[in-house]
Design an enzyme around this catalytic site. Sequence first.
Site, PDB file in Angstrom:
ATOM      1  N   VAL A 170      -5.175   3.246   1.466  1.00  0.00           N
ATOM      2  CA  VAL A 170      -4.632   2.288   2.255  1.00  0.00           C
ATOM      3  C   VAL A 170      -5.097   2.971   3.520  1.00  0.00           C
ATOM      4  O   VAL A 170      -5.214   2.186   4.433  1.00  0.00           O
ATOM      5  CB  VAL A 170      -3.534   1.625   1.913  1.00  0.00           C
ATOM      6  CG1 VAL A 170      -3.846   0.467   0.748  1.00  0.00           C
ATOM      7  CG2 VAL A 170      -2.510   2.442   2.085  1.00  0.00           C
ATOM      8  N   TYR A 204      -8.743   0.048  -7.177  1.00  0.00           N
ATOM      9  CA  TYR A 204      -7.933  -1.221  -7.414  1.00  0.00           C
ATOM     10  C   TYR A 204      -8.582  -2.196  -7.990  1.00  0.00           C
ATOM     11  O   TYR A 204      -9.542  -1.914  -9.102  1.00  0.00           O
ATOM     12  CB  TYR A 204      -7.359  -1.553  -6.083  1.00  0.00           C
ATOM     13  CG  TYR A 204      -6.625  -0.562  -5.067  1.00  0.00           C
ATOM     14  CD1 TYR A 204      -5.973   0.414  -5.518  1.00  0.00           C
ATOM     15  CD2 TYR A 204      -7.447  -0.421  -3.825  1.00  0.00           C
ATOM     16  CE1 TYR A 204      -5.408   1.481  -4.352  1.00  0.00           C
ATOM     17  CE2 TYR A 204      -6.962   0.474  -2.927  1.00  0.00           C
ATOM     18  CZ  TYR A 204      -5.948   1.515  -3.280  1.00  0.00           C
ATOM     19  OH  TYR A 204      -5.660   2.319  -2.318  1.00  0.00           O
TER      20      TYR A 204
HETATM   21  N1  GLN Z   1       1.474   4.802   0.025  1.00  0.00           N
HETATM   22  C1  GLN Z   1       0.797   3.603  -0.295  1.00  0.00           C
HETATM   23  C2  GLN Z   1       1.357   2.707  -1.154  1.00  0.00           C
HETATM   24  O1  GLN Z   1       2.266   3.352  -1.834  1.00  0.00           O
HETATM   25  C3  GLN Z   1      -0.373   3.993  -1.353  1.00  0.00           C
HETATM   26  C4  GLN Z   1      -1.141   2.831  -1.496  1.00  0.00           C
HETATM   27  C5  GLN Z   1      -2.477   2.806  -1.542  1.00  0.00           C
HETATM   28  O2  GLN Z   1      -3.231   3.648  -0.934  1.00  0.00           O
HETATM   29  N2  GLN Z   1      -3.153   1.822  -2.175  1.00  0.00           N
HETATM   30  O3  GLN Z   1       1.686   1.674  -0.932  1.00  0.00           O
END
Ligand code: GLN
Length: 321
Positions: free
Chosen positions: A264, A246
């Site tokens: 996440v 990210y």
């Molecule tokens: N399913 C999560 C979302 O769309 C995945 C995001 C992530 O892992 N950063 O918010």
Amino acid sequence: MQNNPHIQEQLEKWVEENRGHVVLGTTAQYIPALGNEDPAQLGICMIDEEGNYYAAGDTEKEFTLQSVSKALSFIAVCCHYGLDYVLERVDVEPTGEAFNSIIPFEIHRPNKPFNPFINAGAITVSALLPGQTPQKKFQFLLEFLEKLVGHPLEMDQEVYDSEWQTSHRNRALAYYLKEANFLDIEVEEALDIYISQCAIKINVKDLALIGLIIGYDGYNPITKERHFSDDIAQVVKVLMVTCGMYNSSGNFAAHVGIPAKSGVSGGILAAVPPKLHSQTYAFRAGAGIGVYGPAIDVQGNSAAGTMMLKQISKEWDLSIF
Ligand code: GLN
């Protein structure tokens, strides 16, 4: 070659040394089923090119792929359509914004999503998966992943339901995509595929194996099977370095220097390519790494997992830079 006991001892020591860092994060509260996980967990698995596995900490736990799936759906779609077709529909530019930000769209009005690792790009890629229905598209991805890990995989229905009910922002993003003509299917269908892929259950051992295959440019050195081409692997590794963690990808590249993709749920998939000039005794012929640590930092990366990778990369000279 046999498992090296020294490597195993070191890994166990480093997991325990980094366990205290779990307090630097919290479980993902915005997806209630993830918010309920025990934040104290930390585990790692590493695999070398001969198939030796080293696992330490909480390694038995199954968790969901979440954003790690973005790298894998991108590979699957590229395998089917070829890189050029996919890169006409999604770019490879980092944004420096949060993974679920709407800002880049509103401000820049790009002619395609910035990259496949932000939610906008990932939802676009999910919609591209081959198949006439959302179920068939998801099935295509699942079967691709099952070939990579060598056994059946399944979706966590509770995590899917939990995210489906609360993914208002992803819904908003998908409407932006639809308005900009980036989605050929309906918003709800694209979300269904995306949320399903995020909810695929995995463990650190499987992540490590996939990491090894990416580090070996799409080739599994253990089974001697090729899963995808060098040119796809090259783009995926670039994306992992520039966007995989990210909006802290720059810091991760500077301090860890390993192509990686986080989610996440607290999972991290890392691909260590061979580095034959390395002075260290460990993993000179490359490695795959899977990490699990559900307490995530503000950027969405496993807090203790990131710290642990920093230490491991430094001690064993694993940075590609
Ligand atoms: N399913 C999560 C979302 O769309 C995945 C995001 C992530 O892992 N950063 O918010």
